[in-house]
Scaffold this active site. Structure first.
Site, short mmCIF file in Angstrom:
data_model
loop_
_atom_site.label_atom_id
_atom_site.label_comp_id
_atom_site.label_asym_id
_atom_site.label_seq_id
_atom_site.Cartn_x
_atom_site.Cartn_y
_atom_site.Cartn_z
N GLU A 53 -13.68 -16.43 68.29
CA GLU A 53 -13.17 -15.32 67.52
C GLU A 53 -14.36 -14.46 67.11
O GLU A 53 -15.33 -14.98 66.57
CB GLU A 53 -12.45 -15.85 66.30
CG GLU A 53 -11.51 -14.87 65.65
CD GLU A 53 -12.11 -13.52 65.37
OE1 GLU A 53 -13.17 -13.49 64.74
OE2 GLU A 53 -11.53 -12.52 65.80
N CYS B 167 -9.42 -13.56 59.40
CA CYS B 167 -9.35 -14.23 60.68
C CYS B 167 -7.95 -14.67 61.06
O CYS B 167 -7.27 -15.32 60.28
CB CYS B 167 -10.25 -15.45 60.68
SG CYS B 167 -10.26 -16.20 62.29
N CYS C 236 -8.28 -18.64 62.32
CA CYS C 236 -8.22 -19.52 61.15
C CYS C 236 -7.20 -18.95 60.18
O CYS C 236 -7.42 -18.92 58.97
CB CYS C 236 -9.54 -19.61 60.43
SG CYS C 236 -10.94 -19.34 61.46
N HIS D 185 -7.85 -18.74 54.79
CA HIS D 185 -8.34 -17.84 53.75
C HIS D 185 -7.25 -17.55 52.71
O HIS D 185 -7.54 -17.16 51.59
CB HIS D 185 -8.86 -16.55 54.36
CG HIS D 185 -10.10 -16.75 55.17
ND1 HIS D 185 -11.33 -16.95 54.60
CD2 HIS D 185 -10.30 -16.83 56.51
CE1 HIS D 185 -12.24 -17.12 55.55
NE2 HIS D 185 -11.63 -17.06 56.72
N ARG E 70 -12.49 -25.42 60.72
CA ARG E 70 -13.89 -25.22 61.06
C ARG E 70 -14.83 -25.70 59.97
O ARG E 70 -16.03 -25.54 60.07
CB ARG E 70 -14.15 -23.75 61.38
CG ARG E 70 -13.61 -23.39 62.73
CD ARG E 70 -13.43 -21.92 62.98
NE ARG E 70 -12.67 -21.78 64.21
CZ ARG E 70 -11.36 -21.94 64.30
NH1 ARG E 70 -10.65 -22.16 63.20
NH2 ARG E 70 -10.75 -21.87 65.45
N SER F 36 -18.01 -20.73 59.42
CA SER F 36 -18.84 -20.23 60.51
C SER F 36 -20.11 -19.57 60.00
O SER F 36 -21.06 -19.39 60.75
CB SER F 36 -18.05 -19.29 61.43
OG SER F 36 -17.04 -20.05 62.07
N CYS G 178 -16.28 -18.88 64.72
CA CYS G 178 -15.32 -17.89 64.31
C CYS G 178 -16.09 -16.80 63.59
O CYS G 178 -16.45 -16.94 62.43
CB CYS G 178 -14.30 -18.51 63.40
SG CYS G 178 -12.94 -17.41 63.18
N CYS H 213 -14.77 -14.44 60.69
CA CYS H 213 -14.86 -15.13 59.42
C CYS H 213 -16.25 -15.04 58.84
O CYS H 213 -16.44 -14.86 57.65
CB CYS H 213 -14.55 -16.61 59.61
SG CYS H 213 -12.81 -16.94 59.71
#
Ligand code: SF4
Lengths: 341, 565
Positions: free
Chosen positions: B13, B60, B63, B67, B477, B500, B544, B547
């Site tokens: 991503e 994201c 993911c 969040h 992640r 990330s 990602c 993110c």
């Protein structure tokens, strides 16, 4: 781009060799090369969250494997392609060269324009440059998601990187908007299937959205509409009305001003959609939905009628009673509802 | 010495660039650079804290959910709120169902092609592939008929000359070592993975309204109405649909995903020494069992220098051990100045100065815990479980290590997990754990509803003055945290310190490389023009980048052209 037969055969043999395949693949490839090609699709990512790509992974008719192996040739897509770096760049370059003016370009994400576009770079190029080189040479462009269609979340106030939509920057090919955050994959696939089957664009509304998916307000086909009309509202999450599946207008639902097919298309093949589980519509298929007030504050206005803060009373009630019914039977009921009970 | 740049790094991503110095066939030094910046946190300033999760979830879409969870937890933490038990359990189901999808997609769609040669699979013997697959697991879809069908599909694709996403891959690369039959088995499972990740999402959508970007997580609880006597709410029909889907996905995870990762990992045993990098690990506890966030099903904490006995647990949503020790440095990031600050104290003035390996070279900041770079992700979490003797972790860690040992023909222990392949193994172990936990929390939810509890929401109230809070979440992640300052009911400052960023960050103020950078050092490179090995190690973290880089300011520097080497 006419190739001589010799050049053509040479190209095929080179491909076969490059792939490390046995020579018996040559005749099959020649045959395939003469046959009808799957239409090439180039998918670009800019300022986005990849949610629009992710949504495709959830699609079922067709599913993503059928889409990319049988219906289209997805020549460039950073999230799923095997190649990276120079090899990825080569895939992009090859497809743009070979299919100039013939490929479908999908744009996912908004394109930042502040400071000459430095806030999003791929292979050293800014989004603005890539749009020029790739999107402008497409047969048609699909702006998937609210970011590409209208700028999206990064364009919310104060829009720090001065994000533009695909339609703002693309010159030449038609741009079709499939907004949503992310959009229902059925709407994207519906467009692709329509285009491939009928060879032309479907009817669009004035915001460039296909009418088959964005022709009506959420509120028009909402399963809770009868509750709205009869003044039965959820007053609080987990409260009595909420537990009874009443209308979510007072909890901030933006369905009355949002054009999309969520209540009819539903999501993830299980008949789900946000209003269906008890959360108001966020309004995500509309431009600027991030700046239309809190997701938990009721809409101040429905179909042009100001709604009184205190109790769902439409100040336009008299006009409604006089017969503006076409715009809003809603107002009448809302007025009748007095306090929404 | 050769300098190589991979830009874009694909199958992840966001927009990532990796630079590496190679000599004698090995990477000597590496740099990780985030190439995109959006400014979500600045956009949040002045807004209603109840809306923040809706914005941050858009950091994201891979993911998705994570969040949202961290955001509502941060607001609740600032307000000193608890959420009803049903809400906690529905959130736990939300996070676990999402994790199942996410881990499956990561292995098959985003990283398997680094190890599996799709074109070689086109020449495999379906019979041999089937008997090999059956020797590893009794998954019904490993039949000869299935392998034949997959081979045909693959051959048709190759023969069409339009390889689509498989074009220009690293097929026939000297680092590709699997026999054609293993490749065919893996391609068959790649295609099945597409179906099972979808089922996990179907289950999730029933409680979340849709996915990606769920719409059920709200400050104070969830919006998922529960009423056993209504057709428009979470009732027994919807609950059982979740369970049946979940059971199907569970079968794929235990019989296919976990098995494939171990088998392929074992066949690449030569890679076990590579990719260790930073061995300080951070994970946070999650899957809370109570309304306060003091009892958890997933352990979390810190492990320093790879020593399991250094494990220090994080005990609650309020544990100051976490709240006090996180900071971010901008020594090598495109922001003005050179400081290291606690998230509450950060202010950000971006200054883009081109890629300069010795100075600033990324939009990402460098997070530290007690001043040290930390690796986050399933590996950190599994190690925390091993260090604390967590039963569920041990169950699947032992299963995985046993299988790896059997296929590789040598006995291996938990020490192999500190590696590129170990990160994949840990992710599969975590996925099996999350599958068990999803079923467990489904049972807990049903049991609680059976008691007559239908509560899902405690309304938040925002007092005058300032409140500070953080919310953490062990995302697929790794450790994610959101930090919020609320002033008079509006957001005054918002910072996200994301997995990330912990992993993909540039060097910090003490010139310590981040986990990506450190883990690349020593990796072999067979062909500098086709740096497949870089992808292997980077993908093992499940990057990602949207993110990792989410800050922006209206200012910003001048464009100086990045040279693609
Ligand atoms: S306000 Fe929302 S929940 Fe109510 S009827 Fe309209 S779209 Fe449905």
């Amino acid at each position: 781009m006419a190739l001589t037969r010799r050049e053509f055969l040479k190209g095929i043999s080179l491909t076969v060799a490059a792939l490390g395949l046995p020579a018996e693949f040559i005749p099959r490839m020649v045959q395939a090369a003469m046959a009808k090609k799957r239409p090439p699709v180039i998918w670009l990512h800019f300022q986005e969250c990849t949610g629009c790509t992710e949504t495709l992974l959830r699609a079922s008719h067709p599913d993503v494997a059928k889409l990319i192996f049988e219906l289209i040739s997805l020549d460039y897509h950073e999230t799923i392609m095997a190649a990276a770096g120079h090899q990825a760049e080569k895939s992009l370059h090859d497809s743009v060269q070979a299919n100039k003016g013939k490929y479908i370009c999908v744009v996912e994400g908004g394109i930042p324009t502040a400071d000459k576009g430095i806030h999003c770079k791929i292979a050293g190029k800014t989004g603005v440059q890539i749009i020029k080189e790739v999107a402008n040479n497409a047969a048609a462009v699909i702006a998937i998601g609210t970011c590409a269609a209208f700028g999206g979340v990064q364009a919310a106030k104060p829009n720090p990187t001065r994000v533009k939509s695909a339609g703002d920057l693309i010159k030449g090919p038609p741009v079709v908007n499939i907004p949503g955050c992310p959009p229902n994959p059925a709407n994207f696939l519906g467009f692709i299937l329509h285009y491939l089957t009928f060879g032309k664009l479907p009817a669009l509304d004035k915001l460039g959205r296909p009418k088959f998916a964005y022709g009506r307000l959420i509120h028009d086909h909402c399963e809770r509409r009868a509750h709205f009309d009869d003044g039965r509202y959820a007053e609080e999450f987990g409260g009595e009305g909420h537990k009874l599946g009443y209308c979510l207008y007072k909890l901030g639902c933006k369905g009355p001003q949002t054009y999309a097919n969520c209540p009819t298309a539903r999501f993830n093949d299980v008949g789900a959609w946000p209003v269906g589980i008890g959360h108001g519509c966020a309004g995500c298929t509309e431009p600027g939905f991030w700046d239309n007030g809190s997701f938990y504050e009721r809409l101040p206005e429905i179909a042009g009628l100001k709604v009184d803060e205190a109790g769902g009373k439409a100040t336009g009630a008299v006009a409604v009673a006089a017969g503006v019914h076409a715009v809003a039977g809603v107002g009448r009921k809302l007025a009748k509802a007095k306090g929404g009970k | 010495m050769v300098k190589i740049t991979v830009d874009p790094v694909t199958r992840l991503e966001g927009h990532l660039r990796i630079d590496a110095e190679v000599s004698g066939g090995k990477i000597k030094k590496a740099w990780s650079s985030g190439q995109m910046w959006r400014g979500i946190e600045n956009i949040l300033k002045g807004r209603d804290p109840r809306d923040a999760w809706m914005f941050t979830q858009r950091i994201c879409g891979v993911c998705t959910t994570v969040h949202a969870l961290a955001s509502v937890r941060s607001v609740e933490n600032a307000l000193g709120m608890e959420v009803p038990l049903n809400a906690q359990l529905i959130r736990n189901l939300t996070q676990s169902l999402h994790a199942l999808h996410d881990h499956i997609v990561h292995f098959y769609i985003l990283s398997a092609l680094d190890w599996v040669d799709v074109i070689s699979a086109a020449g495999a013997d379906p019979k041999a592939a089937s008997s090999l697959a059956q020797s590893l697991s009794d998954w019904p879809n490993n039949s000869i008929k299935r392998m034949k069908a997959v081979k045909k599909q693959l051959n048709d694709l190759v023969a069409s000359g339009q390889l689509g996403p498989f074009a220009n891959g690293y097929w026939g690369h000297p680092a590709m070592k699997l026999p054609p039959e293993v490749n065919l088995m893996a391609v068959s499972h790649y295609l099945e993975a597409l179906d099972y990740q979808r089922k996990a999402n179907e289950a999730l959508a029933i409680i979340a309204g849709k996915t990606p970007h769920v719409q059920n997580v709200i400050v104070g609880g969830v919006a998922t109405a529960i009423n056993l006597d209504n057709e428009a709410t979470l009732n027994i029909e919807r609950l059982y649909r979740i369970k049946s889907l979940l059971e199907e996905v569970d079968g794929f995870i235990k019989n296919v995903y976990l098995v494939d990762v171990c088998a392929i990992g074992a066949l690449y045993a030569a890679w076990l020494p590579y990719g260790k990098g930073v061995t300080n690990y951070l994970s946070v506890p999650d899957m809370p069992l109570d309304t306060k966030g003091e009892k958890f099903d997933l352990p979390g904490g810190t492990i320093m220098s790879g020593k399991l006995d250094s494990m220090k647990s994080i005990k609650s949503f309020n544990d100051p051990y976490f709240g006090k020790n996180v900071a971010e440095s901008i020594a090598h990031s495109w922001y003005n100045g050179d400081w290291s600050k606690h998230p509450y104290e950060e202010e950000t003035a971006p200054k883009y100065t081109d890629f300069n390996a010795d100075a600033k070279y990324s939009w990402m900041k460098s997070p530290t815990f007690k001043g040290k770079p930390m690796q986050v992700g399933p590996l950190a979490q599994v190690l925390a479980g091993v260090a604390t003797g967590d039963k569920l972790t041990m169950k699947y860690a032992n299963k995985a290590l046993k299988l790896i040992s059997a296929v590789a023909g040598v006995k291996v222990g938990a020490e192999i997990l500190h590696s590129t392949i170990g990160r994949h193994a840990a992710r599969a172990i975590r996925c099996a754990m999350m599958s068990d936990l999803a079923l467990k929390h489904w049972e807990l939810l049903v049991a609680n509803i059976a008691k007559g509890d239908l509560e899902i929401f405690n309304p938040p109230t925002f007092p005058k003055g300032e409140q500070r809070g953080y919310g953490f979440h062990e995302a697929p992640r790794g450790a994610l945290s959101h930090w919020i300052i609320i002033k008079n009911g509006k957001i005054d400052n918002y910072q996200c310190v994301v997995p990330s960023t912990w992993n993909a960050c540039p060097r910090n103020g003490k010139e310590r490389p981040g986990p990506y950078e450190a883990s690349l050092v020593g990796n072999p490179i067979a062909d500098e023009t086709k740096p497949l090995e870089i992808l292997r190690t980077i993908h093992s973290f499940d990057p990602c980048i949207a993110c990792a880089v989410h800050m922006v300011d209206p200012a910003g520097g001048e464009l100086a052209k990045i040279k693609v080497l």
